[in-house]
Design a protein around this motif. Structure first.
Motif, PDB file in Angstrom:
ATOM      1  N   ALA A  10       0.837  -1.198   0.000  1.00  0.00           N
ATOM      2  CA  ALA A  10       0.000   0.000   0.000  1.00  0.00           C
ATOM      3  C   ALA A  10       0.873   1.249   0.000  1.00  0.00           C
ATOM      4  O   ALA A  10       1.965   1.263   0.563  1.00  0.00           O
ATOM      5  CB  ALA A  10      -0.921  -0.007   1.216  1.00  0.00           C
ATOM      6  N   ARG A  11       0.360   2.287  -0.632  1.00  0.00           N
ATOM      7  CA  ARG A  11       1.109   3.539  -0.713  1.00  0.00           C
ATOM      8  C   ARG A  11       1.258   4.159   0.675  1.00  0.00           C
ATOM      9  O   ARG A  11       0.314   4.209   1.453  1.00  0.00           O
ATOM     10  CB  ARG A  11       0.382   4.504  -1.641  1.00  0.00           C
ATOM     11  CG  ARG A  11       1.105   5.833  -1.842  1.00  0.00           C
ATOM     12  CD  ARG A  11       0.270   6.744  -2.708  1.00  0.00           C
ATOM     13  NE  ARG A  11       0.119   6.202  -4.037  1.00  0.00           N
ATOM     14  CZ  ARG A  11       0.977   6.433  -5.031  1.00  0.00           C
ATOM     15  NH1 ARG A  11       2.038   7.192  -4.823  1.00  0.00           N
ATOM     16  NH2 ARG A  11       0.771   5.920  -6.226  1.00  0.00           N
ATOM     17  N   LEU A  12       2.444   4.638   0.980  1.00  0.00           N
ATOM     18  CA  LEU A  12       2.689   5.291   2.257  1.00  0.00           C
ATOM     19  C   LEU A  12       2.111   6.704   2.244  1.00  0.00           C
ATOM     20  O   LEU A  12       2.194   7.412   1.244  1.00  0.00           O
ATOM     21  CB  LEU A  12       4.194   5.367   2.536  1.00  0.00           C
ATOM     22  CG  LEU A  12       4.925   4.048   2.792  1.00  0.00           C
ATOM     23  CD1 LEU A  12       6.427   4.296   2.857  1.00  0.00           C
ATOM     24  CD2 LEU A  12       4.446   3.389   4.074  1.00  0.00           C
ATOM     25  N   THR A  13       1.546   7.111   3.366  1.00  0.00           N
ATOM     26  CA  THR A  13       1.070   8.483   3.495  1.00  0.00           C
ATOM     27  C   THR A  13       2.273   9.409   3.696  1.00  0.00           C
ATOM     28  O   THR A  13       3.360   8.958   4.090  1.00  0.00           O
ATOM     29  CB  THR A  13       0.128   8.620   4.695  1.00  0.00           C
ATOM     30  OG1 THR A  13       0.873   8.365   5.899  1.00  0.00           O
ATOM     31  CG2 THR A  13      -1.031   7.641   4.600  1.00  0.00           C
ATOM     32  N   PRO A  14       2.102  10.715   3.451  1.00  0.00           N
ATOM     33  CA  PRO A  14       3.211  11.648   3.702  1.00  0.00           C
ATOM     34  C   PRO A  14       3.734  11.570   5.133  1.00  0.00           C
ATOM     35  O   PRO A  14       4.949  11.591   5.355  1.00  0.00           O
ATOM     36  CB  PRO A  14       2.586  13.014   3.397  1.00  0.00           C
ATOM     37  CG  PRO A  14       1.538  12.718   2.371  1.00  0.00           C
ATOM     38  CD  PRO A  14       0.970  11.389   2.776  1.00  0.00           C
ATOM     39  N   LEU A  15       2.829  11.456   6.113  1.00  0.00           N
ATOM     40  CA  LEU A  15       3.275  11.381   7.503  1.00  0.00           C
ATOM     41  C   LEU A  15       4.045  10.091   7.759  1.00  0.00           C
ATOM     42  O   LEU A  15       5.026  10.082   8.515  1.00  0.00           O
ATOM     43  CB  LEU A  15       2.076  11.485   8.449  1.00  0.00           C
ATOM     44  CG  LEU A  15       2.403  11.537   9.947  1.00  0.00           C
ATOM     45  CD1 LEU A  15       3.379  12.666  10.255  1.00  0.00           C
ATOM     46  CD2 LEU A  15       1.125  11.694  10.771  1.00  0.00           C
ATOM     47  N   ALA A  16       3.641   8.994   7.130  1.00  0.00           N
ATOM     48  CA  ALA A  16       4.363   7.729   7.293  1.00  0.00           C
ATOM     49  C   ALA A  16       5.784   7.846   6.753  1.00  0.00           C
ATOM     50  O   ALA A  16       6.739   7.347   7.368  1.00  0.00           O
ATOM     51  CB  ALA A  16       3.611   6.605   6.580  1.00  0.00           C
ATOM     52  N   ASP A  58       1.335   3.066  14.781  1.00  0.00           N
ATOM     53  CA  ASP A  58       0.650   1.779  14.964  1.00  0.00           C
ATOM     54  C   ASP A  58       0.473   1.056  13.633  1.00  0.00           C
ATOM     55  O   ASP A  58       0.684  -0.160  13.537  1.00  0.00           O
ATOM     56  CB  ASP A  58      -0.716   1.995  15.621  1.00  0.00           C
ATOM     57  CG  ASP A  58      -0.603   2.369  17.090  1.00  0.00           C
ATOM     58  OD1 ASP A  58       0.467   2.110  17.680  1.00  0.00           O
ATOM     59  OD2 ASP A  58      -1.573   2.926  17.643  1.00  0.00           O
ATOM     60  N   ARG A  59       0.082   1.801  12.592  1.00  0.00           N
ATOM     61  CA  ARG A  59      -0.111   1.187  11.281  1.00  0.00           C
ATOM     62  C   ARG A  59       1.207   0.656  10.720  1.00  0.00           C
ATOM     63  O   ARG A  59       1.257  -0.435  10.144  1.00  0.00           O
ATOM     64  CB  ARG A  59      -0.714   2.211  10.311  1.00  0.00           C
ATOM     65  CG  ARG A  59      -2.154   2.595  10.614  1.00  0.00           C
ATOM     66  CD  ARG A  59      -3.106   1.428  10.381  1.00  0.00           C
ATOM     67  NE  ARG A  59      -3.030   0.929   9.015  1.00  0.00           N
ATOM     68  CZ  ARG A  59      -3.715   1.434   7.996  1.00  0.00           C
ATOM     69  NH1 ARG A  59      -4.522   2.468   8.187  1.00  0.00           N
ATOM     70  NH2 ARG A  59      -3.599   0.912   6.790  1.00  0.00           N
ATOM     71  N   LEU A  60       2.269   1.429  10.876  1.00  0.00           N
ATOM     72  CA  LEU A  60       3.576   0.988  10.377  1.00  0.00           C
ATOM     73  C   LEU A  60       4.073  -0.236  11.144  1.00  0.00           C
ATOM     74  O   LEU A  60       4.731  -1.110  10.570  1.00  0.00           O
ATOM     75  CB  LEU A  60       4.587   2.130  10.486  1.00  0.00           C
ATOM     76  CG  LEU A  60       4.331   3.333   9.573  1.00  0.00           C
ATOM     77  CD1 LEU A  60       5.304   4.463   9.893  1.00  0.00           C
ATOM     78  CD2 LEU A  60       4.450   2.938   8.106  1.00  0.00           C
ATOM     79  N   LEU A  61       3.753  -0.297  12.431  1.00  0.00           N
ATOM     80  CA  LEU A  61       4.134  -1.459  13.237  1.00  0.00           C
ATOM     81  C   LEU A  61       3.384  -2.697  12.757  1.00  0.00           C
ATOM     82  O   LEU A  61       3.969  -3.787  12.637  1.00  0.00           O
ATOM     83  CB  LEU A  61       3.842  -1.191  14.712  1.00  0.00           C
ATOM     84  CG  LEU A  61       4.272  -2.278  15.712  1.00  0.00           C
ATOM     85  CD1 LEU A  61       5.790  -2.445  15.692  1.00  0.00           C
ATOM     86  CD2 LEU A  61       3.796  -1.920  17.120  1.00  0.00           C
ATOM     87  N   GLN A  62       2.095  -2.551  12.469  1.00  0.00           N
ATOM     88  CA  GLN A  62       1.300  -3.664  11.957  1.00  0.00           C
ATOM     89  C   GLN A  62       1.838  -4.161  10.618  1.00  0.00           C
ATOM     90  O   GLN A  62       1.804  -5.357  10.330  1.00  0.00           O
ATOM     91  CB  GLN A  62      -0.160  -3.239  11.804  1.00  0.00           C
ATOM     92  CG  GLN A  62      -0.883  -2.956  13.117  1.00  0.00           C
ATOM     93  CD  GLN A  62      -2.256  -2.347  12.892  1.00  0.00           C
ATOM     94  OE1 GLN A  62      -2.752  -2.294  11.765  1.00  0.00           O
ATOM     95  NE2 GLN A  62      -2.880  -1.866  13.961  1.00  0.00           N
TER      96      GLN A  62
END
Length: 229
Positions: A10-16, A58-62
């Motif tokens: 999935a595409r990363l968000t700018p904040l990610a 949290d999303r990046l950890l998942q």
């Protein structure tokens, strides 16, 4: 292909991307990430808020793009989890940045829509609103120029604020263009439709009748093959 594999792609968000970029520097806990982003004024690049940042972590950890590096406690304070970037996370941020640099994305700025529909408003109101916008843009330009000057005084390498340079260049161009537009409307050099009783009265320029507009599709339409005898 499994669900986890789809999620990883999935595409990363700018904040990610910003979070992963920080973790490339060193492991951090989320509050330190937030403080670092704010101190660098990187909220100009994305919506940086504590809640959204913690959610992003949290999303990046998942997605296993970062991992827990350490869990510590200072005095009576709550435990703080320190995160580090994983090899997959490093690869994803590299791929995401490359994609963003290479491929323009239609972001649909509101000003484009506002200009396209500005004829719905009276000319004098449009001039007033454009001048109001220009004041705000000039203030932003001054602030960004101050950011560059401060960075130069601290001997910060230009490579770390290239986005500010681009924003300054774009703002200067937009300010010049909008200023000329406002003055053309104000002076009457640009004809503007009038709207008595809410209806549009045509200006002196008569639009081209639809019947006179060339059918450009006619020349490009696929031709049917003729049967050979």
């Amino acid at each position: 292909m499994g669900e986890s594999s789809d999620c990883t792609q999935a595409r990363l968000t700018p904040l990610a991307i910003m979070v992963l970029g920080l973790l490339r520097e060193r492991p951090m806990h989320p509050y330190e990430m937030y403080q670092t982003l704010i101190s660098r004024r990187e909220q100009r690049l994305a919506n940086v808020r504590p809640g959204s940042l913690y959610h992003t972590v949290d999303r990046l950890l998942q997605r296993e793009l970062l991992c827990v590096n350490d869990v510590g406690r200072a005095g009576n304070r709550p435990e703080r989890t320190v995160y580090a970037i994983t090899a997959a996370g490093s690869a994803q941020v590299t791929e995401g940045l490359a994609d963003m640099l290479a491929h323009p994305v239609s972001e649909y700025p509101q000003i484009h829509l506002a200009l396209a529909e500005a004829h719905e408003l009276p000319a004098d109101q449009v001039v007033t609103l454009l001048d109001q916008r220009l004041d705000a843009m000039r203030a932003e330009l001054s602030d960004l120029e101050g950011t560059i000057e401060a960075a130069e005084q601290r001997d910060v390498a230009e490579v770390f604020y290239l986005d500010v340079g681009l924003r300054v260049s774009v703002l200067r161009t937009q300010i010049d263009w909008l200023h000329v537009l406002a003055r053309r409307i104000e002076s009457g050099a640009l004809e503007w439709p009038t709207r008595p009783h809410g209806s549009i009265t045509e200006t002196a320029t008569t639009p081209t009748p639809t019947s006179q507009i060339p059918d450009v599709t006619r020349d490009h339409a696929p031709q049917e093959e003729t049967s050979r005898t």
